[in-house]
Write a protein that holds these residues in place. Structure first.
Motif, short mmCIF file in Angstrom:
data_model
loop_
_atom_site.label_atom_id
_atom_site.label_comp_id
_atom_site.label_asym_id
_atom_site.label_seq_id
_atom_site.Cartn_x
_atom_site.Cartn_y
_atom_site.Cartn_z
N LYS A 39 -0.90 35.12 83.48
CA LYS A 39 0.20 34.53 82.72
C LYS A 39 1.52 35.20 83.08
O LYS A 39 2.55 34.54 83.25
N GLU A 40 1.49 36.53 83.22
CA GLU A 40 2.72 37.26 83.57
C GLU A 40 3.26 36.83 84.93
O GLU A 40 4.47 36.67 85.10
N ILE A 41 2.37 36.63 85.90
CA ILE A 41 2.81 36.24 87.24
C ILE A 41 3.40 34.84 87.23
O ILE A 41 4.45 34.58 87.84
N ILE A 42 2.77 33.91 86.50
CA ILE A 42 3.33 32.56 86.39
C ILE A 42 4.69 32.62 85.69
O ILE A 42 5.65 31.94 86.09
N ASP A 43 4.80 33.47 84.67
CA ASP A 43 6.08 33.65 83.99
C ASP A 43 7.14 34.20 84.95
O ASP A 43 8.32 33.80 84.90
N MET A 44 6.72 35.09 85.86
CA MET A 44 7.65 35.65 86.86
C MET A 44 8.13 34.56 87.82
O MET A 44 9.30 34.52 88.19
N HIS A 87 -5.73 25.96 91.59
CA HIS A 87 -6.78 25.17 90.93
C HIS A 87 -6.77 25.48 89.43
O HIS A 87 -7.57 24.94 88.68
N ASP A 88 -5.85 26.36 89.01
CA ASP A 88 -5.74 26.80 87.62
C ASP A 88 -4.89 25.79 86.83
O ASP A 88 -3.68 25.70 87.02
N GLU A 89 -5.55 25.03 85.97
CA GLU A 89 -4.86 23.98 85.24
C GLU A 89 -3.73 24.53 84.37
O GLU A 89 -2.65 23.94 84.28
N LYS A 90 -3.97 25.69 83.73
CA LYS A 90 -2.94 26.28 82.87
C LYS A 90 -1.70 26.64 83.68
O LYS A 90 -0.58 26.44 83.23
N ALA A 91 -1.92 27.20 84.86
CA ALA A 91 -0.79 27.57 85.72
C ALA A 91 -0.03 26.32 86.15
O ALA A 91 1.21 26.28 86.12
N ALA A 92 -0.76 25.27 86.53
CA ALA A 92 -0.12 24.03 87.00
C ALA A 92 0.74 23.41 85.90
O ALA A 92 1.81 22.86 86.18
N LEU A 93 0.29 23.51 84.66
CA LEU A 93 1.02 22.89 83.54
C LEU A 93 2.36 23.56 83.26
O LEU A 93 3.19 23.02 82.53
N GLU A 94 2.58 24.73 83.85
CA GLU A 94 3.87 25.42 83.69
C GLU A 94 4.93 24.88 84.65
O GLU A 94 6.11 25.19 84.52
N ALA A 95 4.50 24.10 85.65
CA ALA A 95 5.44 23.58 86.64
C ALA A 95 6.19 22.36 86.10
O ALA A 95 5.80 21.76 85.11
N ASP A 96 7.29 22.02 86.78
CA ASP A 96 8.09 20.84 86.40
C ASP A 96 7.43 19.55 86.86
O ASP A 96 7.73 18.46 86.35
N ARG A 97 6.52 19.68 87.83
CA ARG A 97 5.94 18.50 88.48
C ARG A 97 4.58 18.88 89.03
O ARG A 97 4.41 19.99 89.55
#
Length: 226
Positions: free
Chosen positions: A178-183, A200-210
């Motif tokens: 989570k910290e790395i995606i936040d970075m 392939h991490d759905e949670k990480a992908a959902l943080e993107a604009d697209r």
């Protein structure tokens, strides 16, 4: 303004009965300042696409244009220089040099070109990524999450046109992931960095604009979230 354009990108491995089509006519465009996630199952072609975008590999046919440069026109040496200056790469494995300090690891891309860092920009990056107090440490004195932050800082130091992140949380626990995606989000917002995240991490992908979904080497959906 498009910072990245793919036009009919195909990648075929082998020949005859052993031929495998990894990418089958990829068309996409990414605007300057976008944070895009590319998702897909194992074998969908997303890692092949990343290698082509990073000029590590060449498409069998089609064009990739980054910041106005057609990658197909670059020879091997030119591609390596372009990659160092224009494309930041962050991998699942941090690829830090164990005998160099955090500061020296971050500055490697500039050192290779014998360029001096912009002190203000360097300080902004290390502060934003939370490694300002670890500059004299060696990689083995850092946690996995801290090493990945250093890898991200190194990828940003040249102010690349595009940052490519290939499963950057693959070796990390949930908290550090989570910290790395936040970075990455912080780099996108505060430094206006264009980012393409392969995951392939759905949670990480959902943080993107697209979110762009690839299946069998083709784009099957392209969803803007913001």
């Amino acid at each position: 303004m498009n910072i990245l354009t793919c036009q009919g990108v195909r990648k075929v491995y082998g020949s005859g009965d052993n031929q495998v089509t990894a990418l089958d006519g990829i068309d996409l465009a990414v605007d300057k300042g976008e944070f895009v996630a590319v998702v897909g199952a194992s074998g969908s072609g997303k890692s092949t696409l990343l290698h082509i975008l990073g000029s590590v590999d060449q498409p069998t046919s089609g064009k990739v244009i980054i910041d106005g440069t057609d990658l197909s026109k670059l020879n091997q040496t030119q591609a390596a220089i372009f990659r160092r200056r224009k494309v930041g790469l962050v991998y699942q494995f941090y690829n830090l040099i164990p005998t160099l300090t955090v500061q020296k690891n971050i500055l490697i891309p500039l050192a290779l070109d014998k360029k001096k860092p912009n002190k203000e920009f360097f300080e902004k990056i290390v502060r934003s990524l939370g490694v300002a107090d670890r500059l004299e440490a060696l990689p083995n004195q850092l946690s996995g999450g801290q090493q990945q932050r250093v890898a991200i800082a190194r990828s940003l130091i040249y102010r690349p046109a595009l940052l490519l992140a290939d499963e950057p949380t693959g070796n990390l626990d949930q908290k550090n992931s989570k910290e790395i995606i936040d970075m990455l989000k912080l780099s996108n917002r505060n430094l206006e960095q264009t980012i393409v995240l392969i995951t392939h991490d759905e949670k990480a992908a959902l943080e993107a604009d697209r979110i762009i979904t690839i299946e069998d080497g083709r784009v099957i959906s392209d969803e803007k979230r913001r």
